[in-house]
Design an enzyme around this catalytic site. Sequence first.
Site, PDB file in Angstrom:
ATOM      1  N   GLN A 179       2.923 -40.562 -15.619  1.00 26.11           N
ATOM      2  CA  GLN A 179       2.248 -39.364 -16.108  1.00 26.11           C
ATOM      3  C   GLN A 179       2.374 -39.261 -17.624  1.00 26.11           C
ATOM      4  OE1 GLN A 179       3.039 -36.246 -13.410  1.00 26.11           O
ATOM      5  NE2 GLN A 179       1.999 -34.659 -14.569  1.00 26.11           N
ATOM      6  N   SER A 237       8.620 -43.795 -14.072  1.00 27.28           N
ATOM      7  CA  SER A 237       8.450 -42.614 -13.218  1.00 27.28           C
ATOM      8  C   SER A 237       7.422 -42.910 -12.119  1.00 27.28           C
ATOM      9  CB  SER A 237       8.063 -41.403 -14.065  1.00 27.28           C
ATOM     10  OG  SER A 237       8.176 -40.204 -13.329  1.00 27.28           O
ATOM     11  N   LEU A 238       6.260 -42.238 -12.122  1.00 24.54           N
ATOM     12  CA  LEU A 238       5.224 -42.526 -11.127  1.00 24.54           C
ATOM     13  C   LEU A 238       4.895 -44.014 -11.089  1.00 24.54           C
ATOM     14  CD1 LEU A 238       1.831 -42.983 -11.000  1.00 24.54           C
ATOM     15  CD2 LEU A 238       3.001 -41.836  -9.128  1.00 24.54           C
ATOM     16  N   ARG A 242       4.410 -36.569  -3.393  1.00 25.78           N
ATOM     17  CA  ARG A 242       5.192 -36.413  -4.624  1.00 25.78           C
ATOM     18  C   ARG A 242       4.473 -35.503  -5.614  1.00 25.78           C
ATOM     19  NH1 ARG A 242       6.023 -39.056  -9.789  1.00 25.78           N
ATOM     20  NH2 ARG A 242       8.212 -39.635 -10.180  1.00 25.78           N
ATOM     21  N   HIS A 265      12.786 -34.980 -13.066  1.00 26.44           N
ATOM     22  CA  HIS A 265      13.914 -35.900 -13.281  1.00 26.44           C
ATOM     23  C   HIS A 265      15.197 -35.156 -13.667  1.00 26.44           C
ATOM     24  CE1 HIS A 265      11.410 -39.388 -12.694  1.00 26.44           C
ATOM     25  NE2 HIS A 265      10.538 -38.897 -13.545  1.00 26.44           N
ATOM     26  N   GLN A 305      14.996 -41.103  -7.475  1.00 22.53           N
ATOM     27  CA  GLN A 305      14.212 -41.078  -8.704  1.00 22.53           C
ATOM     28  C   GLN A 305      13.780 -39.682  -9.144  1.00 22.53           C
ATOM     29  OE1 GLN A 305      10.181 -41.343  -9.391  1.00 22.53           O
ATOM     30  NE2 GLN A 305      10.222 -43.460 -10.109  1.00 22.53           N
TER      31      GLN A 305
END
Length: 294
Positions: free
Chosen positions: A11, A89-90, A114, A189, A238
């Site tokens: 993202q 991340s993603l 998610r 996160h 994560q």
Amino acid sequence: MVKTAWVFPGQGSQSVGMGIDLMDLPLAKERLAIADDVLGWSVSGVCQSEDNKVSNTLYTQPCLYVVESVLIDLLKERGQTPDLVAGHSLGEYCALYAAEAFDFTAGLRLVKLRAELMSQTSEGIMAAIIGFDREALETKIAETEGVVLANDNNPSQVVISGTPEAVDAVLTTVKSKRAVKLKVSGAFHSPIMGPAAREFQEVLDAVEFQPVVVPVLSNVDPTPMMDSAMLKERLSRQMTGSVRWREISLALPEQGIERVIEVGPGNVLTGLMKRTVKTLTLVNVGTLNQLQTL
């Protein structure tokens, strides 16, 4: 043979019009049809929406996953294969797809959930900090309850995440060249994502990870891993854990990697990595033209 890593942005790399030049290809049409059925909305429509709908977390994550997955399959069609993969991340979901831990549909269903859970989170904030004293920052974070280092992107750029009061306490104490609060719905996160992570875990548990074909460097543990059960366990941490991208970047030369291909829109990761490791050859593949000239 030049050892190559494929890395996948998350993202923040999205843009209106991303992937549009790919979407008339037969393979892309197949993936889009599956995606639209799973999601209940049009990926190509969102990517082309002039109101920047693609930057809404609910849509950003599935759109990035679809575009990057199409690029992965097109690269493989052309005989390209990585020696190692990682995602920010993603982007870790795309890395796992590239490593064949799960198929396109299973990965998309995880990403859809998610995105839904993260878009519904309204607690906490995030802030990017650029040009700072790392020791001073780490000391202040350790002293301040309710804030964590969410994204350790490179030596001079990080993102912190936590309660508004805790984030403000760090920003007002630690000197930096620039600090910017991010336009996100919550403190991604960080431990604040705990309830969302637990709900996500119930679905993740039901997904069977297949044996991977290349090692994966995970966000929460930047060491090469091919054990599917361990990769799944790392992924489960994560959402609340830090993205250790600086360490991933540093690990690549140690694994003999000479070239890094950022597979996805923009050049966020190559921009971060060139400030961390000077020896890597950095390449971007986010458009049809870049794919064809690789």
